[in-house]
Write an enzyme that holds these catalytic residues in place. Structure first.
Site, PDB file in Angstrom:
ATOM      1  N   GLY A  13      36.697  22.557  14.494  1.00 17.93           N
ATOM      2  CA  GLY A  13      36.830  23.475  15.633  1.00 17.93           C
ATOM      3  C   GLY A  13      37.745  24.633  15.230  1.00 17.93           C
ATOM      4  N   ARG A  74      30.815  22.138  11.449  1.00 15.94           N
ATOM      5  CA  ARG A  74      30.980  20.702  11.225  1.00 15.94           C
ATOM      6  C   ARG A  74      29.783  20.313  10.356  1.00 15.94           C
ATOM      7  NH1 ARG A  74      35.082  19.646  15.034  1.00 15.94           N
ATOM      8  NH2 ARG A  74      34.876  20.830  16.962  1.00 15.94           N
ATOM      9  N   ASP A 105      42.082  17.275  11.457  1.00 16.45           N
ATOM     10  CA  ASP A 105      42.173  16.003  10.728  1.00 16.45           C
ATOM     11  C   ASP A 105      40.906  15.677   9.941  1.00 16.45           C
ATOM     12  OD1 ASP A 105      40.882  15.713  13.178  1.00 16.45           O
ATOM     13  OD2 ASP A 105      41.453  13.622  13.387  1.00 16.45           O
ATOM     14  N   THR A 127      44.154  23.660  13.961  1.00 15.65           N
ATOM     15  CA  THR A 127      43.463  22.992  15.081  1.00 15.65           C
ATOM     16  C   THR A 127      44.324  23.137  16.324  1.00 15.65           C
ATOM     17  OG1 THR A 127      42.778  20.846  15.997  1.00 15.65           O
ATOM     18  CG2 THR A 127      44.468  20.762  14.301  1.00 15.65           C
ATOM     19  N   ASP A 129      44.474  20.940  18.524  1.00 12.54           N
ATOM     20  CA  ASP A 129      44.793  19.587  19.012  1.00 12.54           C
ATOM     21  C   ASP A 129      46.209  19.097  18.715  1.00 12.54           C
ATOM     22  OD1 ASP A 129      42.328  19.342  20.144  1.00 12.54           O
ATOM     23  OD2 ASP A 129      41.467  18.094  18.577  1.00 12.54           O
ATOM     24  N   ASP A 131      47.104  17.291  16.275  1.00 14.54           N
ATOM     25  CA  ASP A 131      46.959  15.852  15.996  1.00 14.54           C
ATOM     26  C   ASP A 131      47.160  15.524  14.520  1.00 14.54           C
ATOM     27  OD1 ASP A 131      44.680  17.131  15.122  1.00 14.54           O
ATOM     28  OD2 ASP A 131      43.264  15.700  15.989  1.00 14.54           O
ATOM     29  N   ARG A 173      40.735  15.351  21.847  1.00 17.73           N
ATOM     30  CA  ARG A 173      39.850  14.180  21.773  1.00 17.73           C
ATOM     31  C   ARG A 173      40.625  12.873  21.646  1.00 17.73           C
ATOM     32  NH1 ARG A 173      35.370  15.780  17.459  1.00 17.73           N
ATOM     33  NH2 ARG A 173      36.992  17.284  17.000  1.00 17.73           N
TER      34      ARG A 173
END
Ligand code: ATP
Ligand code: F6P
Ligand code: MG
Length: 322
Positions: A13, A74, A105, A127, A129, A131, A173
């Site tokens: 993303g 992706r 990730d 990202t 996120d 994460d 997510r």
């Protein structure tokens, strides 16, 4: 080994600040006398040999732009050992002796595989996120949180006028950081994240009590990894029909727009750091920032550890939202 040619790609993303990171990789690379190549569309572009030379002007006028001029993708084929071998072969055939991967990730896993196939690889955390472990923040996270906070400010106005509850579903997510940081910054009453178990009866009861004691509107922020907004609203109404929740799913708005100065500066520092570390002979490393210091960690270690959730901030948000 002396590094002469490096390449950069963006993957997974997109995130605000990826362009600033690409700019930093290209300009630092050229500054240090390297040839720099861009790979279009992440690992998909690598497998398609979609690789082109970049110069100082290729990255002009992009520091302020969201998205990624290299585009992102992706790529299923790259998940296979055959795809990874093909990617490594293409880089070798082109004489590229250093690769900078900017992504989340999943993209880190890909970079790890390439490094195990002998490619000198640096991974940058791109990202929204947040994460990725061994970095306090990822590129794009700050902008994304700002967008969510701005949206909640607006929602708060109308929720307050109508004495309603706003259920705001945000991205993440497997990680609740956007919900946590945006929830804390906007004074949300409830923050629902995948890392912390929650009890809907307890949440509904607290909202009911708050309403009875004069707090007649509320904000519930839900990370997509913990459930969806519509479902949360339904469960709340089942427990208290007077709550009148309204659901807002912020979606991809969180991934667009101009990066904040914090994200641009983080991206610029990390992009330059990755190039300097490749020149210094480092490989198979992830670049991150911890307590405002640039740090290098083995990618293997990063992909094999889960980012620790900040319970202190979570508990603070709960204390302050009474
Ligand atoms: N285990 C893996 N091995 C090799 N390549 C992988 C692996 N996991 C992911 N990738 C590659 O990285 C790409 C991006 O991964 P993913 O879709 O998980 O996004 P991401 O980088 O985590 O970014 P974000 O979560 O911010 O969208 C995948 O499409 C795939 O090409
Ligand atoms: O629609 P896409 O591009 O698959 O991305 C959605 C996912 O990507 C992320 O935004 C991270 O970039 C996740 O939080 C989200 O689930
Ligand atoms: Mg990811």
């Amino acid at each position: 080994m002396t590094i002469k040619k490096i390449a950069v790609l963006t993957s997974g993303g997109d995130s605000q600040g990826m362009n600033a990171a690409v700019r930093a990789v290209v300009r630092s690379g050229l500054y240090y006398g390297l040839e720099v190549y861009g790979i279009q569309r992440g690992y998909q572009g690598l497998l398609n040999d979609d690789i082109f030379s970049m110069d100082l002007r290729s990255v002009g006028d992009i520091i302020q732009r969201g998205g990624t001029v290299l585009q992102s993708a992706r790529c299923k084929e790259f998940m296979t050992p055959e795809g990874q071998q093909k990617g490594a072969d293409i880089l070798r055939k082109r004489g590229i002796d250093g690769l900078v991967v900017i992504g989340g990730d999943g993209s880190y896993h890909g970079a790890n595989k390439l490094s195990k196939l002998g490619i000198n690889t640096m991974a940058l955390p791109g990202t929204i996120d947040n994460d990725i472990s061994f970095t306090d923040f990822t590129i794009g996270f700050d902008t994304s949180v700002s967008i969510v906070v701005d949206a909640i400010n607006k929602l708060r106005d109308t929720m307050s006028s109508h004495e309603r509850s706003s259920i705001v579903e945000v991205m993440g997510r497997h990680c609740g950081d956007i919900a946590l940081y945006a929830g804390l910054a906007s004074g949300a009453e409830t923050i629902i994240v995948p890392e912390v178990p929650f009890d809907m009866d307890e949440i509904a009861e607290r909202m009911k009590q708050n309403f009875a004691h004069g707090k007649r509107h509320s904000i519930v922020v839900v990370a997509e990894g913990a459930g969806n907004g519509e479902n949360v609203a339904k469960q709340l109404v089942e427990r208290c029909e007077t709550l009148e929740p309204r659901v807002t799913v912020l979606g991809h708005i969180q991934r667009g727009g101009t990066p904040t100065p914090a994200d641009r500066n983080l991206a610029s520092r990390l992009g330059d750091f990755a190039v300097r570390m490749l020149i210094a002979g480092e490989s198979a490393k992830a670049c991150g920032i911890i307590s405002n210091e640039l740090v290098l960690t083995d990618i293997d270690k990063v992909v094999n550890s889960k980012k620790e959730f900040n319970m202190e901030l979570y508990e603070l948000a709960a204390r302050l939202s009474q």
